[in-house]
Design an enzyme around this catalytic site. Structure first.
Site, PDB file in Angstrom:
ATOM      1  N   GLU A  92      14.771  19.858   6.733  1.00  0.00           N
ATOM      2  CA  GLU A  92      15.907  19.439   7.375  1.00  0.00           C
ATOM      3  C   GLU A  92      16.446  18.247   6.851  1.00  0.00           C
ATOM      4  O   GLU A  92      17.757  18.255   6.529  1.00  0.00           O
ATOM      5  CB  GLU A  92      15.618  19.333   8.829  1.00  0.00           C
ATOM      6  N   CYS A 118      13.023  14.331  12.124  1.00  0.00           N
ATOM      7  CA  CYS A 118      14.335  15.060  11.924  1.00  0.00           C
ATOM      8  C   CYS A 118      15.422  14.746  12.965  1.00  0.00           C
ATOM      9  O   CYS A 118      16.673  14.886  12.819  1.00  0.00           O
ATOM     10  CB  CYS A 118      13.969  16.350  11.532  1.00  0.00           C
ATOM     11  N   GLU A 168       6.534  18.404  -0.427  1.00  0.00           N
ATOM     12  CA  GLU A 168       5.116  17.813   0.023  1.00  0.00           C
ATOM     13  C   GLU A 168       4.675  16.784  -0.989  1.00  0.00           C
ATOM     14  O   GLU A 168       5.232  16.872  -2.205  1.00  0.00           O
ATOM     15  CB  GLU A 168       4.151  18.635   0.515  1.00  0.00           C
ATOM     16  N   ASN A 169       3.987  15.843  -0.757  1.00  0.00           N
ATOM     17  CA  ASN A 169       3.289  15.118  -1.902  1.00  0.00           C
ATOM     18  C   ASN A 169       1.798  14.683  -1.488  1.00  0.00           C
ATOM     19  O   ASN A 169       1.382  14.670  -0.271  1.00  0.00           O
ATOM     20  CB  ASN A 169       4.190  13.491  -1.975  1.00  0.00           C
ATOM     21  N   ASN A 200      11.146  21.996   2.435  1.00  0.00           N
ATOM     22  CA  ASN A 200      10.127  20.777   2.618  1.00  0.00           C
ATOM     23  C   ASN A 200       9.456  20.417   1.189  1.00  0.00           C
ATOM     24  O   ASN A 200       9.194  21.240   0.413  1.00  0.00           O
ATOM     25  CB  ASN A 200       9.129  20.974   3.657  1.00  0.00           C
TER      26      ASN A 200
HETATM   27  N1  THU Z   1       8.099  20.598   8.222  1.00  0.00           N
HETATM   28  C1  THU Z   1       9.512  20.854   7.749  1.00  0.00           C
HETATM   29  O1  THU Z   1       9.969  20.782   6.857  1.00  0.00           O
HETATM   30  N2  THU Z   1      10.375  20.832   9.092  1.00  0.00           N
HETATM   31  C2  THU Z   1      10.029  21.033  10.257  1.00  0.00           C
HETATM   32  O2  THU Z   1      10.741  21.384  10.973  1.00  0.00           O
HETATM   33  C3  THU Z   1       8.605  20.949  10.627  1.00  0.00           C
HETATM   34  C4  THU Z   1       7.750  20.389   9.428  1.00  0.00           C
HETATM   35  C5  THU Z   1       7.331  20.580   7.104  1.00  0.00           C
HETATM   36  C6  THU Z   1       6.477  19.232   6.965  1.00  0.00           C
HETATM   37  C7  THU Z   1       5.218  19.655   5.888  1.00  0.00           C
HETATM   38  O3  THU Z   1       5.656  19.703   4.755  1.00  0.00           O
HETATM   39  C8  THU Z   1       5.140  21.104   6.595  1.00  0.00           C
HETATM   40  O4  THU Z   1       6.243  21.613   7.274  1.00  0.00           O
HETATM   41  C9  THU Z   1       3.872  21.110   7.636  1.00  0.00           C
HETATM   42  O5  THU Z   1       4.151  19.982   8.639  1.00  0.00           O
END
Ligand code: THU
Length: 167
Positions: free
Chosen positions: A86, A126, A75-76, A73
């Site tokens: 995913e 996703c 983030e920003n 993941n």
């Molecule tokens: N997140 C994912 O990357 N995949 C998931 O299946 C659930 C959530 C990330 C998004 C965000 O960066 C962090 O987890 C918290 O929600």
């Protein structure tokens, strides 16, 4: 996903329908055929950029040509601009090998440094992307959701009933 069926009543033309999904639970273990893929998902977690949530996710995609593509993941500060692990992995996989198709994806997470106990579940967006990949390659694939105590394996096609389609 199984359509259990329903009955159309003469009175109001209403049909009651039931859907059933099936999946496998692994307790303190991973599916044998995907142990390497699970390890790859666990390994890549450390590359997540999750300074806002502290929830680090790793995804490892096994392509039909044997290639493994990983993602985390990202983030920003403008929160919705970030992307889940995913989709990072799936989009990279499908753009690098557009003809190949996907065999499986393993997803793992650490919450503020701690490996999650229960299986980590992909978000709705996703799942929508996974549904499209099933349709695009006309082939289902395995989704392995890892947890320290409990891991679940399910077919991608079962994750999002009523996914958006344009008919
Ligand atoms: N997140 C994912 O990357 N995949 C998931 O299946 C659930 C959530 C990330 C998004 C965000 O960066 C962090 O987890 C918290 O929600």
């Amino acid at each position: 996903m199984f359509y259990i069926g329903g009955k159309i009543t003469k009175k109001n033309r209403m049909e009651k329908v039931e859907l059933k999904i099936d999946y496998t639970i692994y307790r303190e273990s991973y599916p044998e055929e995907y142990e390497d893929l699970c390890r790859a998902a666990l390994n890549v977690i450390k590359k997540a950029y999750c300074v806002y949530s502290g929830f680090a996710v790793g995804a490892a995609v096994l392509m039909n040509n044997g290639e493994v593509v990983c993602g985390t993941n990202q983030e920003n500060v403008a929160y919705p601009s970030g992307l889940c692990a995913e989709r990072t992995a799936l989009f990279y996989a499908c753009s690098t090998y557009p003809e190949t198709g996907i065999k499986a994806i393993a997803i793992a997470a650490r919450d503020h440094g701690m490996e999650v106990e229960d299986h980590v579940t992909p978000c709705g967006a996703c799942r929508q992307v996974m549904a499209e990949i099933v349709q695009r390659y006309k082939a289902d694939f395995d989704v392995i959701m890892l947890g320290r105590k409990r891991t679940i394996m399910i077919k991608a096609s079962q994750l999002l009933p009523f996914s958006f389609v344009m008919s």
